[in-house]
Design an enzyme around this catalytic site. Sequence first.
Site, PDB file in Angstrom:
ATOM      1  N   GLU A   1      -1.586 -10.170  -6.251  1.00 53.45           N
ATOM      2  CA  GLU A   1      -1.727 -10.802  -7.402  1.00 53.45           C
ATOM      3  C   GLU A   1      -1.044 -10.109  -8.697  1.00 53.45           C
ATOM      4  OE1 GLU A   1      -4.153  -9.480  -5.843  1.00 53.45           O
ATOM      5  OE2 GLU A   1      -6.129  -9.943  -6.745  1.00 53.45           O
TER       6      GLU A   1
ATOM      7  N   CYS B   1      -1.845  -4.483  -5.525  1.00 57.54           N
ATOM      8  CA  CYS B   1      -2.369  -5.649  -4.815  1.00 57.54           C
ATOM      9  C   CYS B   1      -1.299  -6.724  -5.346  1.00 57.54           C
ATOM     10  CB  CYS B   1      -3.472  -6.074  -5.768  1.00 57.54           C
ATOM     11  SG  CYS B   1      -5.021  -4.860  -5.774  1.00 57.54           S
TER      12      CYS B   1
ATOM     13  N   GLU C   1       0.823  -1.172   0.131  1.00 59.73           N
ATOM     14  CA  GLU C   1       0.070  -0.148   0.073  1.00 59.73           C
ATOM     15  C   GLU C   1       0.805   1.179  -0.020  1.00 59.73           C
ATOM     16  OE1 GLU C   1      -2.659  -0.569   3.337  1.00 59.73           O
ATOM     17  OE2 GLU C   1      -4.020  -1.736   2.131  1.00 59.73           O
TER      18      GLU C   1
HETATM   19 ZN   LIG Z   1      -6.334  -6.063  -7.218  1.00 59.85          ZN
END
Ligand SMILES: [Zn+2]
Length: 134
Positions: free
Chosen positions: A56, A54, A45
Amino acid sequence: MMTKEELLEQAFEAQKNAYAPYSNFHVGAAVLTADDHVVLGANVENASYPAGACAEATALNAAYSLGYRKDDIKMIAITSHGDTPARPCGKCRQIIRELAGKQVPIILSNRNETVETTIEVLLPDSFGPEDLLK
Ligand SMILES: [Zn+2]
């Protein structure tokens, strides 16, 4: 070839490296390649929220950075700790759509529950490279 359970364990390990001071929602990802390498990712983040990444997407982008391409991606595991296994967000569905095959198993788990799906199910009737390359 590595089993789903083994790949999930790798994703749970990656989840420990999540940098999520704002959401406190830790996600891990593990991408299995055709030559049996595992590329890990965790969510990272940022105080400027949209600048975050994110898990993935991090893992798939890392796999591509190592030279792997769509046909090399054999399985994707994504782990989280919510009440249900976290599904990929909309942006990540598009990223998976581009970087992995439509039939690649996507395994989602929060340890209590494990779900197997594909990007074809998560993002049906999608826009992709072939739409641009006509
Ligand atoms: Zn995502």
